[in-house]
Design a protein around this motif. Structure first.
Motif, PDB file in Angstrom:
ATOM      1  N   LEU A   1      38.012   4.164 -49.950  1.00 12.02           N
ATOM      2  CA  LEU A   1      36.776   4.000 -49.191  1.00 12.02           C
ATOM      3  C   LEU A   1      35.846   3.049 -49.934  1.00 12.02           C
ATOM      4  O   LEU A   1      35.738   3.105 -51.158  1.00 12.02           O
ATOM      5  CB  LEU A   1      36.076   5.344 -48.999  1.00 12.02           C
ATOM      6  CG  LEU A   1      36.731   6.340 -48.036  1.00 12.02           C
ATOM      7  CD1 LEU A   1      36.022   7.683 -48.115  1.00 12.02           C
ATOM      8  CD2 LEU A   1      36.713   5.815 -46.607  1.00 12.02           C
ATOM      9  N   ALA A   2      35.153   2.211 -49.169  1.00 12.49           N
ATOM     10  CA  ALA A   2      34.208   1.263 -49.759  1.00 12.49           C
ATOM     11  C   ALA A   2      32.785   1.734 -49.483  1.00 12.49           C
ATOM     12  O   ALA A   2      32.475   2.207 -48.382  1.00 12.49           O
ATOM     13  CB  ALA A   2      34.417  -0.125 -49.165  1.00 12.49           C
ATOM     14  N   GLY A   3      31.923   1.606 -50.477  1.00 18.97           N
ATOM     15  CA  GLY A   3      30.513   1.920 -50.297  1.00 18.97           C
ATOM     16  C   GLY A   3      30.289   3.352 -49.842  1.00 18.97           C
ATOM     17  O   GLY A   3      30.805   4.304 -50.423  1.00 18.97           O
ATOM     18  N   ASP A   4      29.510   3.482 -48.748  1.00 13.66           N
ATOM     19  CA  ASP A   4      29.207   4.813 -48.236  1.00 13.66           C
ATOM     20  C   ASP A   4      30.071   5.173 -47.023  1.00 13.66           C
ATOM     21  O   ASP A   4      29.722   6.050 -46.235  1.00 13.66           O
ATOM     22  CB  ASP A   4      27.727   4.922 -47.862  1.00 13.66           C
ATOM     23  CG  ASP A   4      27.303   3.877 -46.820  1.00 13.66           C
ATOM     24  OD1 ASP A   4      28.152   3.030 -46.450  1.00 13.66           O
ATOM     25  OD2 ASP A   4      26.130   3.921 -46.390  1.00 13.66           O
ATOM     26  N   ALA A   5      31.206   4.507 -46.884  1.00 18.13           N
ATOM     27  CA  ALA A   5      32.104   4.795 -45.757  1.00 18.13           C
ATOM     28  C   ALA A   5      32.606   6.231 -45.834  1.00 18.13           C
ATOM     29  O   ALA A   5      32.722   6.813 -46.916  1.00 18.13           O
ATOM     30  CB  ALA A   5      33.283   3.831 -45.769  1.00 18.13           C
TER      31      ALA A   5
ATOM     32  N   ASP B   1      40.353   1.650 -42.777  1.00 22.43           N
ATOM     33  CA  ASP B   1      39.790   2.837 -42.128  1.00 22.43           C
ATOM     34  C   ASP B   1      40.900   3.826 -41.777  1.00 22.43           C
ATOM     35  O   ASP B   1      40.804   5.030 -42.035  1.00 22.43           O
ATOM     36  CB  ASP B   1      39.043   2.389 -40.869  1.00 22.43           C
ATOM     37  CG  ASP B   1      38.266   3.505 -40.190  1.00 22.43           C
ATOM     38  OD1 ASP B   1      37.827   4.442 -40.882  1.00 22.43           O
ATOM     39  OD2 ASP B   1      38.098   3.427 -38.949  1.00 22.43           O
ATOM     40  N   PHE B   2      41.972   3.314 -41.205  1.00 18.21           N
ATOM     41  CA  PHE B   2      43.127   4.136 -40.849  1.00 18.21           C
ATOM     42  C   PHE B   2      43.756   4.759 -42.094  1.00 18.21           C
ATOM     43  O   PHE B   2      44.078   5.957 -42.120  1.00 18.21           O
ATOM     44  CB  PHE B   2      44.160   3.282 -40.110  1.00 18.21           C
ATOM     45  CG  PHE B   2      45.537   3.868 -40.056  1.00 18.21           C
ATOM     46  CD1 PHE B   2      45.825   4.953 -39.231  1.00 18.21           C
ATOM     47  CD2 PHE B   2      46.569   3.328 -40.816  1.00 18.21           C
ATOM     48  CE1 PHE B   2      47.096   5.500 -39.183  1.00 18.21           C
ATOM     49  CE2 PHE B   2      47.856   3.857 -40.770  1.00 18.21           C
ATOM     50  CZ  PHE B   2      48.119   4.953 -39.943  1.00 18.21           C
ATOM     51  N   SER B   3      43.914   3.977 -43.152  1.00 22.25           N
ATOM     52  CA  SER B   3      44.607   4.456 -44.347  1.00 22.25           C
ATOM     53  C   SER B   3      43.843   5.581 -45.019  1.00 22.25           C
ATOM     54  O   SER B   3      44.441   6.571 -45.471  1.00 22.25           O
ATOM     55  CB  SER B   3      44.818   3.307 -45.332  1.00 22.25           C
ATOM     56  OG  SER B   3      45.620   3.714 -46.418  1.00 22.25           O
ATOM     57  N   ALA B   4      42.521   5.458 -45.098  1.00 23.60           N
ATOM     58  CA  ALA B   4      41.722   6.521 -45.721  1.00 23.60           C
ATOM     59  C   ALA B   4      41.852   7.818 -44.932  1.00 23.60           C
ATOM     60  O   ALA B   4      41.962   8.904 -45.511  1.00 23.60           O
ATOM     61  CB  ALA B   4      40.262   6.085 -45.804  1.00 23.60           C
ATOM     62  N   ALA B   5      41.855   7.709 -43.610  1.00 22.88           N
ATOM     63  CA  ALA B   5      41.980   8.901 -42.766  1.00 22.88           C
ATOM     64  C   ALA B   5      43.361   9.526 -42.904  1.00 22.88           C
ATOM     65  O   ALA B   5      43.500  10.758 -42.996  1.00 22.88           O
ATOM     66  CB  ALA B   5      41.712   8.536 -41.308  1.00 22.88           C
ATOM     67  N   TYR B   6      44.388   8.712 -42.933  1.00 21.40           N
ATOM     68  CA  TYR B   6      45.746   9.219 -43.122  1.00 21.40           C
ATOM     69  C   TYR B   6      45.859   9.908 -44.475  1.00 21.40           C
ATOM     70  O   TYR B   6      46.418  11.010 -44.589  1.00 21.40           O
ATOM     71  CB  TYR B   6      46.745   8.069 -43.020  1.00 21.40           C
ATOM     72  CG  TYR B   6      48.182   8.493 -43.216  1.00 21.40           C
ATOM     73  CD1 TYR B   6      48.990   8.781 -42.118  1.00 21.40           C
ATOM     74  CD2 TYR B   6      48.739   8.613 -44.488  1.00 21.40           C
ATOM     75  CE1 TYR B   6      50.312   9.176 -42.289  1.00 21.40           C
ATOM     76  CE2 TYR B   6      50.042   9.022 -44.671  1.00 21.40           C
ATOM     77  CZ  TYR B   6      50.834   9.288 -43.572  1.00 21.40           C
ATOM     78  OH  TYR B   6      52.130   9.690 -43.743  1.00 21.40           O
TER      79      TYR B   6
END
Length: 387
Positions: A286-290, A341-346
């Motif tokens: 995740l980058a920043g406050d994502a 975004d997809f990878s962090a959720a996975y």
């Protein structure tokens, strides 16, 4: 009378790095290098399906006449040279050392690797030849198969562009971690018997009905924990929240709505998500406050893989698998904003399911896979546009 020029044979493109290496060794006349590459590769042997089902722990030879050697031979194929999966025959994967050990006195005099292709190899199977096979195996520096983990691409016969390739890339976490072609729609995997064993061991799937059921459930994201989604949904609908505010929102929600879990379990889930997201920021997920909005990615990525496992085990057809893979890609694209975004959720879904806050092998493996997919120049995530 002018003689017509001989036609120029069409160029041959190796399907993968495996066949490229074999072809180059053959062009150089480097027999030792060729043998060493064969010793590193999975060698796929055709088997009657009925025999493979009845005898999962053994394989039988079916010698074929080879016009080059003018003898009977045993044919094997490397992963990139396998034909399209059909109901029968199936293919089982073995190492060169295995062939050296099981070869009998009455077996044919040659083992033919990728017969009829520009990377064909004729391996003598007499005592001296098999000693050479075993010597090559002894020099092997890594397990048999492609380097693990790794981004391995099927350059001929695999989807490289378009919506099917995008759908295949949604399953790339699994196939990169397992050192298999990320873009192989006509999937043989680890070989028919091993694929059946793994599908039963990990999923309890042994029938076509169960396979279809799981593909459908995964595409509907019905196998993701409702509690995870509920906790993430509280934050997503309420807006940016500190951990304390998130817990307060959970308490208010529990007063007016039954969510099928105890308050303590919901609060533990929130704490786990906060802990993982903090580590994700440190490690580059995740980058920043994502934040992670939904972990449906965990099911969609597995749906892409499950579709292909149906092909390798002959529980589903290639056409059915392609439809499912296509749907998985569309669902990922409509739910997430980027591959990151997809990878962090996975990764969050996988860690909540397996790692349980330990930051052990399950976390390390998904982090290594994520880094490969976001940095390797051959990665589909760097070559398939998100549009």
């Amino acid at each position: 009378m002018t003689k017509s020029p001989s036609p120029i044979p069409p160029a041959w493109y190796p399907p993968s790095s495996i066949e490229h290496g074999l072809h180059q060794a053959r062009l150089r006349g480097d027999v030792s290098a060729y043998y060493d590459l064969v010793a590193q590769a999975d060698l796929y042997l055709a088997q009657p399906r009925a025999y493979a089902d009845a005898n999962p722990d053994s394989s039988q030879f079916a010698p074929r006449w080879n016009p080059r050697t003018r003898t009977m031979c045993i044919d094997v194929y490397t992963a990139g040279m396998l034909p399209l999966p059909v109901p029968d025959p199936v293919f089982k994967a073995h190492s060169l050392a295995w062939f050296a050990e099981v070869w009998d006195f009455g077996d044919p005099p040659y083992l033919i690797v990728n017969p009829g292709s520009p990377c064909e190899g004729v391996l003598h199977a007499g005592p001296e030849g098999r000693a050479h096979w075993l010597a090559s195996d002894a020099r092997r520096q890594r397990p048999v198969g492609m380097p693990q983990p790794g981004v391995h691409t099927l350059m001929v016969g695999g989807a490289l562009h378009g919506e099917v390739a995008f759908g295949l890339a949604t399953g790339a976490h699994i196939f990169v971690n397992n050192a298999e072609f990320w873009n192989s729609m006509a999937y043989h995997g680890a070989g028919y018997t091993r694929e059946k064993e793994m599908l039963e061991e990990w999923w309890g799937v042994t029938t076509r009905t169960k396979w279809l059921e799981y593909v459908d459930q995964l595409l509907r994201a019905d196998m993701v924990s409702e509690l995870w989604e509920y906790a993430l949904g509280l934050r997503h609908t309420t807006g940016p929240l500190t951990p304390d505010e998130w817990h307060e929102a959970a308490d208010r929600a529990l007063q007016v709505r039954h969510v099928g879990a105890s308050a303590a379990y919901l609060h533990r889930t929130i704490d786990s998500i906060v802990t993982y997201e903090t580590r994700f920021r440190a490690d580059g997920f995740l980058a920043g406050d994502a934040i992670v909005r939904t972990v449906k990615a965990w099911d969609y990525g597995r749906a892409s893989a499950m579709a292909r496992w149906g092909v390798s085990t002959r529980l589903g057809t290639l056409a059915e698998a392609e439809v499912a893979v296509h749907r998985a890609g569309r669902l990922v694209h409509s739910t997430y904003t980027s591959w990151a975004d997809f990878s962090a959720a996975y990764a969050l879904g996988r860690c909540l399911h397996f790692d349980e806050g330990e930051f052990g092998k399950w976390y390390d493996s998904i982090l290594a896979t994520h880094r490969l997919l976001t940095t390797d120049p051959t990665s589909p995530w760097l070559n398939l546009p998100w549009v």
